[in-house]
Motif scaffolding. Structure first.
Motif, PDB file in Angstrom:
ATOM      1  N   LEU A  72       9.949  10.428  -6.463  1.00 51.23           N
ATOM      2  CA  LEU A  72      10.958  10.340  -7.507  1.00 51.23           C
ATOM      3  C   LEU A  72      10.847  11.519  -8.472  1.00 51.23           C
ATOM      4  O   LEU A  72      11.854  11.974  -9.025  1.00 51.23           O
ATOM      5  N   ASN A  73       9.630  12.020  -8.677  1.00 51.12           N
ATOM      6  CA  ASN A  73       9.456  13.168  -9.566  1.00 51.12           C
ATOM      7  C   ASN A  73      10.292  14.354  -9.109  1.00 51.12           C
ATOM      8  O   ASN A  73      10.977  14.992  -9.913  1.00 51.12           O
ATOM      9  N   LEU A  74      10.246  14.647  -7.816  1.00 56.14           N
ATOM     10  CA  LEU A  74      11.016  15.760  -7.269  1.00 56.14           C
ATOM     11  C   LEU A  74      12.494  15.421  -7.170  1.00 56.14           C
ATOM     12  O   LEU A  74      13.356  16.288  -7.400  1.00 56.14           O
ATOM     13  N   GLU A  75      12.811  14.175  -6.840  1.00 51.43           N
ATOM     14  CA  GLU A  75      14.209  13.779  -6.714  1.00 51.43           C
ATOM     15  C   GLU A  75      14.925  13.839  -8.067  1.00 51.43           C
ATOM     16  O   GLU A  75      16.094  14.233  -8.142  1.00 51.43           O
ATOM     17  N   ALA A 110       0.830  -1.212   0.000  1.00 53.69           N
ATOM     18  CA  ALA A 110       0.000   0.000   0.000  1.00 53.69           C
ATOM     19  C   ALA A 110       0.863   1.261   0.000  1.00 53.69           C
ATOM     20  O   ALA A 110       0.395   2.345  -0.342  1.00 53.69           O
ATOM     21  N   ASP A 111       2.138   1.107   0.365  1.00 48.18           N
ATOM     22  CA  ASP A 111       3.046   2.254   0.428  1.00 48.18           C
ATOM     23  C   ASP A 111       3.724   2.551  -0.905  1.00 48.18           C
ATOM     24  O   ASP A 111       4.352   3.604  -1.054  1.00 48.18           O
ATOM     25  N   VAL A 112       3.635   1.644  -1.850  1.00 50.03           N
ATOM     26  CA  VAL A 112       4.434   1.757  -3.076  1.00 50.03           C
ATOM     27  C   VAL A 112       4.214   3.076  -3.799  1.00 50.03           C
ATOM     28  O   VAL A 112       5.167   3.773  -4.163  1.00 50.03           O
ATOM     29  N   ASP A 113       2.960   3.445  -4.039  1.00 54.78           N
ATOM     30  CA  ASP A 113       2.678   4.688  -4.770  1.00 54.78           C
ATOM     31  C   ASP A 113       3.220   5.901  -4.024  1.00 54.78           C
ATOM     32  O   ASP A 113       3.748   6.836  -4.638  1.00 54.78           O
ATOM     33  N   LEU A 114       3.095   5.879  -2.695  1.00 56.06           N
ATOM     34  CA  LEU A 114       3.568   6.999  -1.884  1.00 56.06           C
ATOM     35  C   LEU A 114       5.085   7.090  -1.897  1.00 56.06           C
ATOM     36  O   LEU A 114       5.652   8.183  -1.808  1.00 56.06           O
ATOM     37  N   ARG A 126      12.475   8.664 -15.745  1.00 56.00           N
ATOM     38  CA  ARG A 126      12.603  10.093 -15.469  1.00 56.00           C
ATOM     39  C   ARG A 126      11.598  10.872 -16.320  1.00 56.00           C
ATOM     40  O   ARG A 126      11.538  10.702 -17.537  1.00 56.00           O
ATOM     41  N   PRO A 127      10.785  11.718 -15.704  1.00 57.01           N
ATOM     42  CA  PRO A 127       9.842  12.516 -16.501  1.00 57.01           C
ATOM     43  C   PRO A 127      10.584  13.589 -17.294  1.00 57.01           C
ATOM     44  O   PRO A 127      11.727  13.928 -16.968  1.00 57.01           O
ATOM     45  N   LEU A 128       9.946  14.096 -18.316  1.00 54.44           N
ATOM     46  CA  LEU A 128      10.543  15.204 -19.065  1.00 54.44           C
ATOM     47  C   LEU A 128      10.583  16.435 -18.169  1.00 54.44           C
ATOM     48  O   LEU A 128       9.557  16.844 -17.620  1.00 54.44           O
ATOM     49  N   LEU A 129      11.761  17.015 -18.018  1.00 53.22           N
ATOM     50  CA  LEU A 129      11.952  18.188 -17.167  1.00 53.22           C
ATOM     51  C   LEU A 129      12.406  19.368 -18.011  1.00 53.22           C
ATOM     52  O   LEU A 129      13.297  19.230 -18.857  1.00 53.22           O
ATOM     53  N   ASP A 130      11.802  20.520 -17.793  1.00 54.13           N
ATOM     54  CA  ASP A 130      12.230  21.743 -18.463  1.00 54.13           C
ATOM     55  C   ASP A 130      12.999  22.586 -17.453  1.00 54.13           C
ATOM     56  O   ASP A 130      12.408  23.277 -16.628  1.00 54.13           O
ATOM     57  N   LEU A 131      14.314  22.518 -17.519  1.00 54.27           N
ATOM     58  CA  LEU A 131      15.181  23.243 -16.591  1.00 54.27           C
ATOM     59  C   LEU A 131      15.855  24.429 -17.286  1.00 54.27           C
ATOM     60  O   LEU A 131      16.883  24.919 -16.844  1.00 54.27           O
ATOM     61  N   SER A 132      15.238  24.890 -18.358  1.00 53.81           N
ATOM     62  CA  SER A 132      15.785  26.008 -19.115  1.00 53.81           C
ATOM     63  C   SER A 132      15.644  27.309 -18.339  1.00 53.81           C
ATOM     64  O   SER A 132      14.788  27.437 -17.449  1.00 53.81           O
ATOM     65  N   LYS A 133      16.469  28.279 -18.681  1.00 54.83           N
ATOM     66  CA  LYS A 133      16.357  29.587 -18.038  1.00 54.83           C
ATOM     67  C   LYS A 133      14.999  30.215 -18.333  1.00 54.83           C
ATOM     68  O   LYS A 133      14.455  30.953 -17.500  1.00 54.83           O
ATOM     69  N   GLU A 134      14.425  29.898 -19.496  1.00 55.49           N
ATOM     70  CA  GLU A 134      13.106  30.435 -19.837  1.00 55.49           C
ATOM     71  C   GLU A 134      12.025  29.895 -18.899  1.00 55.49           C
ATOM     72  O   GLU A 134      11.113  30.620 -18.501  1.00 55.49           O
ATOM     73  N   SER A 135      12.144  28.616 -18.537  1.00 56.71           N
ATOM     74  CA  SER A 135      11.174  28.008 -17.631  1.00 56.71           C
ATOM     75  C   SER A 135      11.247  28.657 -16.252  1.00 56.71           C
ATOM     76  O   SER A 135      10.213  28.990 -15.642  1.00 56.71           O
ATOM     77  N   PHE A 136      12.464  28.858 -15.759  1.00 55.55           N
ATOM     78  CA  PHE A 136      12.629  29.515 -14.465  1.00 55.55           C
ATOM     79  C   PHE A 136      12.159  30.962 -14.524  1.00 55.55           C
ATOM     80  O   PHE A 136      11.546  31.478 -13.581  1.00 55.55           O
ATOM     81  N   ALA A 137      12.429  31.640 -15.642  1.00 55.30           N
ATOM     82  CA  ALA A 137      12.033  33.040 -15.782  1.00 55.30           C
ATOM     83  C   ALA A 137      10.513  33.190 -15.677  1.00 55.30           C
ATOM     84  O   ALA A 137      10.012  34.131 -15.050  1.00 55.30           O
ATOM     85  N   GLY A 165       3.907  16.480 -17.489  1.00 58.39           N
ATOM     86  CA  GLY A 165       3.448  15.980 -16.205  1.00 58.39           C
ATOM     87  C   GLY A 165       4.434  15.056 -15.536  1.00 58.39           C
ATOM     88  O   GLY A 165       5.449  14.651 -16.124  1.00 58.39           O
ATOM     89  N   GLY A 166       4.144  14.723 -14.293  1.00 57.82           N
ATOM     90  CA  GLY A 166       4.976  13.794 -13.555  1.00 57.82           C
ATOM     91  C   GLY A 166       4.673  12.367 -13.946  1.00 57.82           C
ATOM     92  O   GLY A 166       3.713  12.091 -14.667  1.00 57.82           O
ATOM     93  N   ASN A 167       5.490  11.443 -13.465  1.00 64.16           N
ATOM     94  CA  ASN A 167       5.284  10.025 -13.727  1.00 64.16           C
ATOM     95  C   ASN A 167       4.861   9.304 -12.450  1.00 64.16           C
ATOM     96  O   ASN A 167       4.886   9.868 -11.355  1.00 64.16           O
ATOM     97  N   GLY A 168       4.489   8.034 -12.602  1.00 64.07           N
ATOM     98  CA  GLY A 168       4.008   7.258 -11.466  1.00 64.07           C
ATOM     99  C   GLY A 168       2.494   7.283 -11.399  1.00 64.07           C
ATOM    100  O   GLY A 168       1.832   8.149 -11.992  1.00 64.07           O
TER     101      GLY A 168
END
Length: 309
Positions: free
Chosen positions: A50-53, A41-45, A122-133, A298-301
């Motif tokens: 992992l999305n944030l990690e 029951a803990d697996v999903d939690l 690993r989900p697709l992550l946008d770590l570009s300066k434009e995304s942060f801006a 979006g995130g995964n899981g």
């Protein structure tokens, strides 16, 4: 004294129950590589963080080294796409050292979780300066000129980093009471301890520079953190669960101080967030059903994907 038919039947039923009990109990648990039992029951939690990690590992690795998990630990990515726009930051020696430590800590976090649960790519992550801006503009309430670039300097990178570990640690605080197995709670408590430490280091450094103006915006470091915290509260839609580095006296520890190097409630206890609140924040949409921001697809899981159906 002779056993009656009823007592014989009762004993027989008890013996049969005891025989099958281990099998029934074992169906509720999964075993990790160290032979520790984790409740299914803990697996999903356990998987959701992992999305944030992934986010933290990639941002810190690229910021410090100029490359990420594809080179450092490709097995942990499970074939997920390479982040968009991430690059090496212009860091001073001290900040470079600290961020590199954070980066390798995050690699360990990914491995620790994947030892226990299957995980996901690993989900697709946008770590570009434009995304942060875009995120920073939303926090400030206007378009900054030039656009905010997290890779520009150590202060810029640490301000961008302020956006990350704290969201994850509030999620861990919210997750622990929901976990069934002691081994699950032990794992998440261990992750929470290091994530909290990372956040404390970031906040302490920024607090030392809280009154300094971030060039060329005419906005202090402290005001940036206040605006970032206000944005996360707005996107989360669950009241006040965030605090910047300088707060009104009434909101400081015991209502006696403006400095706020660590965030907490009226009793200085850490705030908690649900997975849905976290998705609203990291998507930048205020809606767990509308991906965007740092997670274009979006995130995964199971938890994250269940909101996208």
């Amino acid at each position: 004294m002779a056993l009656t038919a009823t007592s014989t039947a009762t004993i027989t039923t008890l013996l049969i129950s005891l025989f099958f009990l281990p099998k029934l109990c074992s169906s509720e648990f999964t075993i990790d590589h160290h032979h520790r039992r984790f409740a299914k029951a803990d697996v999903d939690l356990l998987e959701f963080p992992l999305n944030l990690e992934f986010f933290e590992a990639e941002f810190f690795l690229y910021g410090a080294l100029g490359y990420g998990l594809d080179k450092v630990a490709p097995n942990l990515t499970k074939g997920g796409p390479t982040p968009l726009g991430a690059k090496k930051a212009n860091l001073d020696h001290f900040t470079q050292d600290v961020i590199l430590q954070f980066a390798y800590q995050e690699v360990g976090h990914l491995r620790a979780i994947q030892k226990v649960v299957k995980g996901f790519p690993r989900p697709l992550l946008d770590l570009s300066k434009e995304s942060f801006a875009k995120t920073v503009d939303a926090a400030i309430g206007k378009k900054l000129s030039p656009p905010f670039d997290p890779y520009y300097s150590g202060v810029h990178f640490l301000l961008a980093s302020y956006l990350i570990p704290y969201v994850g640690l509030t999620g861990y605080v919210g997750t622990i009471p929901k976990l069934k197995a002691p081994s699950s709670r032990r794992l998440v408590a261990g992750l929470l301890g290091v994530e909290s430490g990372q956040d404390a280091v970031i906040r302490a450094y920024l607090y030392e520079h809280a009154k300094e103006i971030v060039s060329p915006y005419g906005i202090t470091v402290g005001e940036f953190t206040n605006r970032f915290s206000e944005l996360r509260d707005r996107l989360g839609h669950q009241g006040r669960k965030d605090e910047g580095l300088v707060v009104p006296l009434a909101e400081g520890a015991e209502g006696k101080i403006n400095g706020n190097v660590l965030a907490g409630d009226a009793d200085s206890v850490a705030f908690d967030r649900t997975a849905e609140e976290i998705l609203r924040i990291v998507y930048g949409s205020g809606d767990e059903k509308k991906p965007g921001g740092f997670y274009p697809k979006g995130g995964n899981g199971r938890i994250a994907r269940s909101h996208l159906l």
